[in-house]
Design an enzyme around this catalytic site. Structure first.
Site, PDB file in Angstrom:
ATOM      1  N   GLY A 137      11.217   2.079  -2.991  1.00 35.83           N
ATOM      2  CA  GLY A 137      12.248   1.304  -3.673  1.00 35.83           C
ATOM      3  C   GLY A 137      11.683   0.390  -4.733  1.00 35.83           C
ATOM      4  O   GLY A 137      12.412  -0.164  -5.541  1.00 35.83           O
ATOM      5  N   SER A 175       3.143   2.464  -9.560  1.00 33.04           N
ATOM      6  CA  SER A 175       3.010   3.906  -9.391  1.00 33.04           C
ATOM      7  C   SER A 175       3.246   4.306  -7.940  1.00 33.04           C
ATOM      8  O   SER A 175       4.169   5.049  -7.633  1.00 33.04           O
ATOM      9  CB  SER A 175       1.623   4.367  -9.853  1.00 33.04           C
ATOM     10  OG  SER A 175       1.431   5.736  -9.589  1.00 33.04           O
TER      11      SER A 175
END
Length: 455
Positions: A316, A333
């Site tokens: 999330g 990332s």
């Protein structure tokens, strides 16, 4: 009756005078107490100077005599060197030197050997400057046979390659700070950038391939479309705004609680530097840069050149902005772990992504004038990752805590020293005048009383 009214008036005047003295004194004392430190005393100035000094020394001395640099716990630059003569040069330059066995050239040669070995998903490696080692990590998905094979490769390279197993799994962290939605899932708006004509959102490349259509809020408003990106290999992508413009507040990123941070430029991180990350799942989190030029073998593919940190992140938080002292450093990332027990999070460096995409960061013209400034200065309320409650990234939204103020918050403003002194002076004049009027009234009353008595 007349005497009672005079008594009330006098008490009211005295009370107002005392209140004036208290308010004026508060304005002066709090303004002086809250006077911000000079720029030279600000902690972030020392941190930036240390990182720049370390980088400059490494660049001048070369990779055969050095093995990286970092910011020490005392804020001083530390440079790893391979011999005592080089250490003396570093000390004369005002930095701390640490003599190590292996040069940067040797460390990078080890990384090249690891990259050429058969790829094992669930593994990652990075240069640990402080221990002068290449650290290879394997998550819980790596089988025993794969780990043994990779360990054999590491032993063939040398004893400075350290093998570690880690909990959890190395995954990309889809979703993010302010949600944007597509058929591929939910992701994050990282930073607003521009090519001088059109504005874009720079986010993680794994969020979606070129052509992905993004919407904001509940999915009822189109934000834009992915027009470029790189993943795997790198992890960045460019989402062009549907109307071509980021809108008001494009230089502010949301950090939760209707608060925002103004971004004034881009920077290169240093090992040991304190950094912040914002994401919709876990909010604002901070930690330290632990390594640079990290490689992660995600299930989807290998990504290189990443920033490794001990900042926690959860599914999330992907694509969200990482920054420090108002400088944009990268976008989220992936990583392992969570914000309950901690973990490792990797970031795509921002300067590299912008160079590849041919864009520059949108920053405030007043605070970030220079090569990274946008061609037209945006407003200051709202953000590239907008404040909570906004329809979509780039939509104007108030971000209290950036420029917001209340009557009470204005009291400690150092500019109120002068007005505070005027309030105190006025109150003192009023107090003296009140006492004089009262004394004059008492004298007149006394004369009237004795005039009546002695007729």
């Amino acid at each position: 009756m007349r005497h009672a009214r005079r008594h009330i008036v006098r008490r009211t005047a005295r009370l107002a005078t005392v209140c004036g003295l208290l308010i004026g004194g508060t304005m002066i004392t709090r303004a002086v107490a809250d006077e911000p430190p000079a720029a030279s005393a600000a902690p972030h100035t020392a941190a930036r100077t240390a990182a720049a000094a370390g980088a400059g020394l490494v660049s001048r001395l070369g990779t055969s005599r050095t093995a990286g640099h970092w910011v020490g716990s005392d804020g001083r630059p530390v440079v790893a060197v391979t011999d005592e003569r080089t250490a003396e040069e570093v000390r004369r330059a005002g930095a701390e030197a640490k003599v190590v066995r292996h040069s940067m050239s040797e460390l990078k040669s080890a990384v090249s050997a690891l990259r050429s070995a058969p790829r094992v998903p669930g593994t990652a490696w990075a240069l640990d400057y402080r221990s002068n080692e290449v650290v290879v990590r394997g998550d819980s998905t790596v089988s025993g046979s794969d780990w043994s094979r990779l360990t054999g490769v590491a032993e063939g390279i040398g004893e400075f390659v350290r093998m570690e197993r880690t909990d959890g799994t190395f995954t990309t962290r889809l979703n993010g700070a302010e949600p944007i939605l597509s058929a591929a899932g939910r992701c994050s708006a990282g930073f607003n950038v521009t090519d001088g004509t059109r504005d874009f959102i720079l986010t993680a490349g794994h969020c979606g391939p070129t052509g992905s259509v993004w919407s904001g809020g509940g999915g009822d408003r189109q934000v834009g479309r992915t027009v470029a990106g790189s993943f795997p290999g790198d992890d960045f992508s460019l989402v062009e705004y549907a109307d071509g413009k980021a809108g008001d507040g494009a230089d502010v990123v949301a950090v939760g609680g209707d608060q925002g941070v103004r971004i004034t430029g881009t920077g290169e991180p240093a090992v040991g530097q304190r950094v912040f990350r914002s994401g919709s799942t876990s909010g604002l989190r901070d930690g330290r840069v632990t390594a640079l030029d990290a490689t992660v073998n995600y299930p989807e593919g290998t990504v290189t050149g990443l920033i490794e940190t001990d900042v926690c992140a959860e599914p999330g938080d992907s694509g969200g902005p990482m920054f420090s002292e108002g400088l944009a450093l990268g976008v989220t990332s992936g990583g392992s772990g969570d914000c309950d027990k901690g973990g490792t999070t990797f970031f795509q460096p921002l300067p590299e992504a912008m160079r590849s995409l041919g864009v520059r960061l949108i920053v405030s013209a007043q605070e970030g004038a220079g090569p990274g400034a946008a061609s037209s200065p945006p407003a200051a309320d709202g953000g590239g990752a907008t404040a909570p409650g906004a329809v979509a990234p780039g939509t104007a939204a108030p971000v209290t805590g950036v420029n917001g103020s209340t009557p009470l918050s204005r009291l400690p403003d150092r500019r109120n020293v002068g007005p505070g002194m005027l309030v105190v002076a006025g109150s003192l004049v009023a107090l003296v005048a009140t006492r004089w009027i009262r004394a004059e009234q008492d004298r007149k009353a006394y004369r009237r009383h004795y005039s009546t008595t002695w007729g």
